[in-house]
Design a protein around this motif. Structure first.
Motif, PDB file in Angstrom:
ATOM      1  N   ILE A 233       0.805  -1.222   0.000  1.00 16.03           N
ATOM      2  CA  ILE A 233       0.000   0.000   0.000  1.00 16.03           C
ATOM      3  C   ILE A 233       0.837   1.272   0.000  1.00 16.03           C
ATOM      4  O   ILE A 233       0.405   2.319  -0.454  1.00 16.03           O
ATOM      5  CB  ILE A 233      -1.000   0.006   1.185  1.00 16.03           C
TER       6      ILE A 233
ATOM      7  N   GLU B 226       1.117   3.430  -3.033  1.00 16.18           N
ATOM      8  CA  GLU B 226      -0.150   4.021  -3.483  1.00 16.18           C
ATOM      9  C   GLU B 226      -0.262   5.438  -2.932  1.00 16.18           C
ATOM     10  O   GLU B 226      -0.977   6.268  -3.474  1.00 16.18           O
ATOM     11  CB  GLU B 226      -1.339   3.179  -3.005  1.00 16.18           C
TER      12      GLU B 226
ATOM     13  N   GLU C 233       4.821   1.893 -12.191  1.00 20.17           N
ATOM     14  CA  GLU C 233       3.541   1.162 -12.165  1.00 20.17           C
ATOM     15  C   GLU C 233       3.730  -0.352 -12.051  1.00 20.17           C
ATOM     16  O   GLU C 233       2.788  -1.070 -11.711  1.00 20.17           O
ATOM     17  CB  GLU C 233       2.709   1.493 -13.400  1.00 20.17           C
TER      18      GLU C 233
END
Length: 197
Positions: free
Chosen positions: A69, A72, A177
């Protein structure tokens, strides 16, 4: 009321209590499974490291926890240990050396980023054990990639075992990405439990 009549009255109460407890237990198990799925699927996962490209930091066969996470919310930092999709079938673990906009070169076993020397403290043990030639061969970004700086949306990565690592010197820049997450700690075998710096 005699004893036999009392036990018959208690029996339905016991069944009802048992059913109620089973329902609570079932809900608890379901919640734990859902939370485990969410944590594993979206927040953290574990990997087994294969190969020697990150030695001595991470050894072949160690199991590690990866924070999925973090990126992100934020961008990778220099010297983070990251897991990324290298091919359709393989994920690699390497160390971020160059960030977007960085000009990188090695000269006489010293890392230069934007013409400033950087200490790679995580290589100290490996360099001490390495007694023949340069630990990291001299190169500059343009020689390796055809680019003078790390492009936007990419990072440049190297394995800590510079003599035995397939990394950005071979596969080029890593798209941000394609990063799965940051390796935070080793948890197996238990004698090697530690957090990565």
């Amino acid at each position: 009321m005699n004893t036999q009549e009392t036990s018959q009255l208690d029996n339905p109460k016991k069944k009802s209590l048992w059913k109620k407890n089973m329902w609570v237990f079932t809900k608890l198990v379901a919640v734990v499974l859902v939370v485990s799925f969410l944590v594993r699927g979206f927040l953290f996962t574990n990997y087994i490291v294969y190969g020697q490209s990150m030695m001595p930091t991470i050894h072949d066969g160690e199991r590690i926890i990866v924070n999925k996470i973090g990126y992100e919310i934020t961008e990778p930092n220099r010297f983070d240990l990251i897991i990324f999709h290298a091919t359709e079938d393989s994920d690699y673990i390497k160390r971020v050396i160059g960030l977007p906009g960085d000009e990188i070169y090695y000269d006489d076993d010293t890392l230069y980023i934007n013409d400033e020397a950087h200490d790679e403290h995580f290589l100290k043990v490996h360099k001490e054990d390495h007694d023949h030639g340069l630990f990291t061969e001299n190169f500059n970004l343009e020689e390796m990639t055809g680019e003078t700086t790390v492009p936007e949306g990419y990072v440049f990565v190297l394995g800590d075992n510079r003599q035995n690592s397939v990394d950005s010197r071979h596969i080029g820049f890593v798209p941000v990405e394609e990063i799965v997450g940051q390796a935070n700690m080793a948890f197996w075998p238990p004698k090697n439990i530690r957090f990565f710096k």
